[in-house]
Design a protein around this motif. Structure first.
Motif, PDB file in Angstrom:
ATOM      1  N   GLN A 226      -1.086  58.846-126.273  1.00 44.23           N
ATOM      2  CA  GLN A 226      -1.434  57.847-125.264  1.00 44.23           C
ATOM      3  C   GLN A 226      -2.595  58.329-124.403  1.00 44.23           C
ATOM      4  O   GLN A 226      -3.505  57.579-124.075  1.00 44.23           O
ATOM      5  CB  GLN A 226      -0.222  57.558-124.394  1.00 44.23           C
ATOM      6  N   GLN A 229      -5.690  57.827-126.125  1.00 43.19           N
ATOM      7  CA  GLN A 229      -6.081  56.422-126.177  1.00 43.19           C
ATOM      8  C   GLN A 229      -6.437  55.862-124.811  1.00 43.19           C
ATOM      9  O   GLN A 229      -7.210  54.945-124.688  1.00 43.19           O
ATOM     10  CB  GLN A 229      -4.913  55.605-126.747  1.00 43.19           C
ATOM     11  N   ASP A 230      -5.805  56.431-123.798  1.00 38.79           N
ATOM     12  CA  ASP A 230      -5.862  55.808-122.486  1.00 38.79           C
ATOM     13  C   ASP A 230      -6.994  56.344-121.615  1.00 38.79           C
ATOM     14  O   ASP A 230      -6.942  56.279-120.411  1.00 38.79           O
ATOM     15  CB  ASP A 230      -4.510  56.023-121.796  1.00 38.79           C
ATOM     16  N   ALA A 242      -9.228  47.409-127.347  1.00 39.26           N
ATOM     17  CA  ALA A 242      -7.873  47.562-126.797  1.00 39.26           C
ATOM     18  C   ALA A 242      -7.046  46.312-127.059  1.00 39.26           C
ATOM     19  O   ALA A 242      -5.893  46.395-127.474  1.00 39.26           O
ATOM     20  CB  ALA A 242      -7.957  47.832-125.301  1.00 39.26           C
ATOM     21  N   TYR A 243      -7.665  45.142-126.851  1.00 41.91           N
ATOM     22  CA  TYR A 243      -6.911  43.904-127.046  1.00 41.91           C
ATOM     23  C   TYR A 243      -6.604  43.655-128.524  1.00 41.91           C
ATOM     24  O   TYR A 243      -5.545  43.139-128.861  1.00 41.91           O
ATOM     25  CB  TYR A 243      -7.674  42.711-126.456  1.00 41.91           C
ATOM     26  N   GLY A 246      -4.857  47.500-129.883  1.00 39.08           N
ATOM     27  CA  GLY A 246      -3.832  48.131-129.053  1.00 39.08           C
ATOM     28  C   GLY A 246      -4.283  49.437-128.451  1.00 39.08           C
ATOM     29  O   GLY A 246      -3.503  50.138-127.816  1.00 39.08           O
ATOM     30  N   ARG A 449       8.902  41.327-129.040  1.00 37.26           N
ATOM     31  CA  ARG A 449       9.159  42.762-128.973  1.00 37.26           C
ATOM     32  C   ARG A 449      10.660  43.010-128.967  1.00 37.26           C
ATOM     33  O   ARG A 449      11.397  42.375-128.232  1.00 37.26           O
ATOM     34  CB  ARG A 449       8.555  43.337-127.697  1.00 37.26           C
TER      35      ARG A 449
ATOM     36  N   ILE B  90      -0.855  45.236-123.228  1.00 34.50           N
ATOM     37  CA  ILE B  90      -0.914  46.298-124.239  1.00 34.50           C
ATOM     38  C   ILE B  90       0.044  47.415-123.809  1.00 34.50           C
ATOM     39  O   ILE B  90      -0.204  48.105-122.814  1.00 34.50           O
ATOM     40  CB  ILE B  90      -2.364  46.822-124.381  1.00 34.50           C
ATOM     41  N   MET B  92       0.824  50.397-124.581  1.00 35.22           N
ATOM     42  CA  MET B  92       0.463  51.817-124.455  1.00 35.22           C
ATOM     43  C   MET B  92      -0.321  52.121-123.171  1.00 35.22           C
ATOM     44  O   MET B  92      -0.454  53.271-122.783  1.00 35.22           O
ATOM     45  CB  MET B  92      -0.389  52.247-125.652  1.00 35.22           C
ATOM     46  N   LEU B  93      -0.870  51.085-122.544  1.00 32.47           N
ATOM     47  CA  LEU B  93      -1.735  51.316-121.384  1.00 32.47           C
ATOM     48  C   LEU B  93      -0.936  51.276-120.079  1.00 32.47           C
ATOM     49  O   LEU B  93       0.170  50.736-120.041  1.00 32.47           O
ATOM     50  CB  LEU B  93      -2.827  50.249-121.315  1.00 32.47           C
ATOM     51  N   ARG B 128       3.242  53.068-117.440  1.00 30.39           N
ATOM     52  CA  ARG B 128       2.916  52.453-118.720  1.00 30.39           C
ATOM     53  C   ARG B 128       3.569  51.081-118.815  1.00 30.39           C
ATOM     54  O   ARG B 128       4.712  50.907-118.388  1.00 30.39           O
ATOM     55  CB  ARG B 128       3.429  53.332-119.868  1.00 30.39           C
TER      56      ARG B 128
END
Lengths: 455, 294
Positions: A226, A229-230, A242-243, A246, A449, B90, B92-93, B128
């Protein structure tokens, strides 16, 4: 009727896709049975048609039903759902086995090959055990896919390692045919224990892992990913990425691909010189990874593109091009962890096979593209053509490629496969592009989800 | 600049054999706060998504600020804020990172407003998104829709996961935002009392049709319930102008009727005709909704 039987009935009749395929499969099987032994291949395909969808959807269905946040079924219904899962697998095994038994009357024949010692089982029993094992592992694997994809890869890796090395160990005991059933049995035992006592076990495991990690959260790998990625800039390009994917950075995707695929590539490479006999199944699993990666990424990105409709300021064809561009970049990164070790190992071990390997990688990449464009075309209500294309790809084309395309075989076959796949990919691209003009995000909603921690 | 925020004409939407929207026509002007109500499956989400061009209609059209919603320019899209029923965050963010990335799409982004609202609504932006609760995710989605100071704000059940306190606070803020006369808000919810508090116009959807399209107060004045009490048995057929529902009691002497556009002048005549006393009850939006769907 017991609760388990009612659940089985509901599961098998609730989904139109399962019903249609089962009906089509039954029809094909009936025709094959009338045709006698000559129709054995068609009989196999018919059985597969009837069984594939319910076997693949069983795990996710049970996962969704048993989710604490979906319905409050705990604790008694978990036992019933487990019973239902077992019954469905047995029923599907019978669908595969009984027609074959009727056709060949295999039960009357003595066992062949390595079935010896104290277990003199018949060929039909071995076939039944093998089928039951594969279906069981498929149901369990797909259950985990819905919990966390990482778990499913770990599970698949364990099964494959066991199938490879456990078989050798059991070979010493003259019981190699039991490798798969024992794996499935162990899978069921572990799964039952976890499924019935999941929350308590999860909490104990978490505490143990935390203690082992000096109080740190055991989820450190995910957190590390993360972090990768973050971070980074907040420009329009990372935002689009990102959209759609992910993650604002492709680095994260590369890391994730490496973590998942790198240990698998050499393992497959070791037995890729021939695809005849039982190795065909291994080859099929390996080749299947490529379109699977293409399809899953494209399906997710197409659904996520909905969030960009108002934000990116593009029309539907503009969005198609954007999604396509991002997917191509992402697919390259997903393929890299396989392609690079393949190339390196070829140059290092067998330089003369480099051309064959490169051609093979190209064929795999093109097959991944076919999967990608197929998934990108599914932007409206599924039609008969969509189902038919998917089934032909899954049940006919991929098995054929797995049979004819050894990794270190003739480059000509790879080139031919690449050419055919390129044509199919191009046709699917045009089809997808046309359908995007009328893309309906009402049909293509984000997937629900299912919280991973609440079983 | 076009004076209408939204114009819908003859909007029809079918998926397979199922008709979801059946000839919807309406207009939304800047300053309107429209509450959309309807049962599950009435077509609320489909209508909102068709308005925004997310779902092409089978027939008819929707335009936003004068542009067909299927072919809106980037400039028009930048004037819209949308909170979908199912969020598009999202996992993960962190919330903060999601805001930063969303801001990258817009030339104008009101970060100060978002900071203030995030504090007021207690959205933990440093955590998160995957670990946020349903309500926190819903609030974050709303923040993202407000960041570009939209002229048209479309919210699809934005308060369904919020607790009563958060809902009240959220609606209060929404009223503040909507008080800006240049803005239009379209807001769907099952919580009718919330709509009653916020909306100045109501769309009631039933079976894909717009059963009511008008002012909230006008709707409340228009639909009333009559309690009829007679000294002897009421006639077998009771003729009431604009009757929507008529319920007779088992004794045959009392009845209740829900009527539309009741003329109070006609009451004495009715009383005389039926030889009964008639009491008029004003209904709240929730009762009206229930009566229209019973």
């Amino acid at each position: 009727m017991s609760a388990e039987a009612r659940l089985v009935r509901t599961y098998l009749l609730a989904l139109p896709l399962v019903r249609w395929l089962a009906a089509a499969g039954a029809l094909v099987m009936a025709l094959a049975l009338i045709g006698g032994v000559k129709g054995s291949v068609i009989l196999g395909l018919g059985s597969l048609l009837a069984v594939a969808a319910p076997a693949m959807l069983l795990g996710p269905a049970v996962r969704i039903i048993s989710s604490g946040s979906s319905v409050r079924l705990r604790p008694a219904a978990h036992r019933k759902l487990l019973g239902m899962m077992c019954l469905v697998v047995v029923l599907l095994t019978l669908v595969m086995v009984v027609p074959q038994w009727l056709l060949y009357n295999l039960g009357a024949l003595p066992a062949q090959g390595d079935a010896r010692g104290f277990l003199e089982v018949t060929s039909s029993l071995r076939f039944a055990m093998g089928t039951w094992s594969v279906l069981s592992l498929m149901a369990l694997l797909f259950f985990f896919v819905t919990v966390k994809p990482g778990h499913s890869f770990a599970f698949a890796l364990l099964v494959m390692l066991w199938a490879r090395f456990g078989g050798r160990w059991l070979d010493g005991l003259s019981l190699p045919f039991l490798t798969l059933p024992l794996t499935a049995l162990a899978g069921w035992c572990a799964f039952s224990l976890w499924f019935l006592r999941g929350p308590r076990l999860a909490s104990i495991t978490q505490r143990l892992l935390q203690a082992a990690g000096g109080g740190r959260n055991a989820d450190f790998l995910i957190r590390t990913l993360q972090k990768v990625q973050d971070t980074g800039s907040t420009g329009r390009q990372p935002a689009i990425r990102a959209y759609l994917l992910g993650s604002p950075s492709l680095k994260g995707l590369l890391w994730a691909s490496l973590v998942v695929l790198l240990p698998m590539a050499p393992m497959f490479l070791l037995q890729m010189s021939s695809h005849r006999g039982p190795r065909w199944f291994d080859a099929l699993s390996f080749i299947g990874l490529f379109p699977l990666a293409g399809v899953t990424q494209a399906l997710a990105a197409t659904r996520r593109a909905r969030a960009l409709w108002l934000r990116a300021g593009l029309n539907r064809s503009g969005l198609f091009n954007l999604v396509e561009r991002e997917l191509l970049a992402a697919s390259t990164l997903v393929l890299a962890p396989i392609a690079v070790p393949l190339g390196v190992l070829s140059v290092w071990g067998h330089p003369q096979l480099l051309a064959a390997t490169l051609c093979y990688i190209a064929a795999m990449a093109m097959i991944a593209l076919v999967g990608m464009y197929y998934a990108m075309s599914l932007v409206q209500r599924m039609t008969f053509l969509d189902y038919a294309l998917g089934m032909i790809g899954l049940l006919a084309w991929l098995p054929l490629v797995a049979l004819l395309l050894p990794a270190f075989g003739s480059p000509l076959r790879s080139i031919a496969t690449t050419a055919v796949a390129a044509l199919v990919a191009y046709a699917l691209r045009i089809y997808a592009q046309r359908r995007w003009e009328h893309l309906d995000w009402r049909v293509l909603r984000p997937l629900l989800r299912v919280p991973g921690s609440r079983i | 600049m076009n004076s209408l925020a939204v114009q819908v004409s003859g909007l029809h939407k079918s998926i397979g054999p199922r008709v979801i929207l059946d000839g919807i026509s309406s207009q939304v002007r800047p300053g309107d706060v429209i509450g959309v109500i309807g049962k599950n499956g009435a077509g609320k989400t489909t209508l909102l998504e068709a308005l925004l061009g997310l779902s092409p209609p089978t027939a008819g059209s929707a335009s936003i600020f004068g542009e067909n919603s299927l072919h809106m320019s980037a400039g028009t899209k930048a004037r819209i804020g949308f909170v979908p029923q199912q969020d598009e965050l999202i996992p993960m963010l962190t919330g903060q990172r999601q805001i930063e990335l969303t801001a990258a799409f817009y030339s104008h982004w009101d970060g100060a407003l978002l900071k203030r609202l995030a504090e007021n609504w207690e959205v933990p932006l440093d955590r998160r998104i995957a670990v946020l609760s349903g309500g926190e995710r819903q609030k974050l989605s709303t923040l993202l829709a407000l960041g570009n100071s939209p002229d048209l704000l479309v919210l699809d059940e934005p308060v369904s996961s919020l607790d009563p306190l958060a809902r009240r606070q959220f609606l209060q803020q929404l009223l503040e935002i909507a008080s800006d006369e240049r803005r239009a808000v379209i807001f769907s919810s099952h919580i009718v009392s919330d709509l009653e508090r916020v909306a100045n116009r109501i769309w009631i959807l039933k079976d894909g049709r717009l059963l009511w399209d008008g002012d909230t107060d006008e709707l409340k004045n228009s639909i009333t319930r009559l309690h009829i009490r007679a000294t002897r048995e009421l006639p077998a057929t009771i003729q009431l102008p604009g009757v929507l529902i008529l319920r007779r009691a088992t004794d045959g002497r009392t009845a209740t009727a829900t009527v539309r556009d009741l003329s109070h002048e006609s009451l004495p005549v009715l009383e005389q005709q039926l030889q009964a006393q008639i009491e008029v009850e004003a209904l709240g939006l929730e009762d009206i909704f229930l009566e229209l769907h019973s």
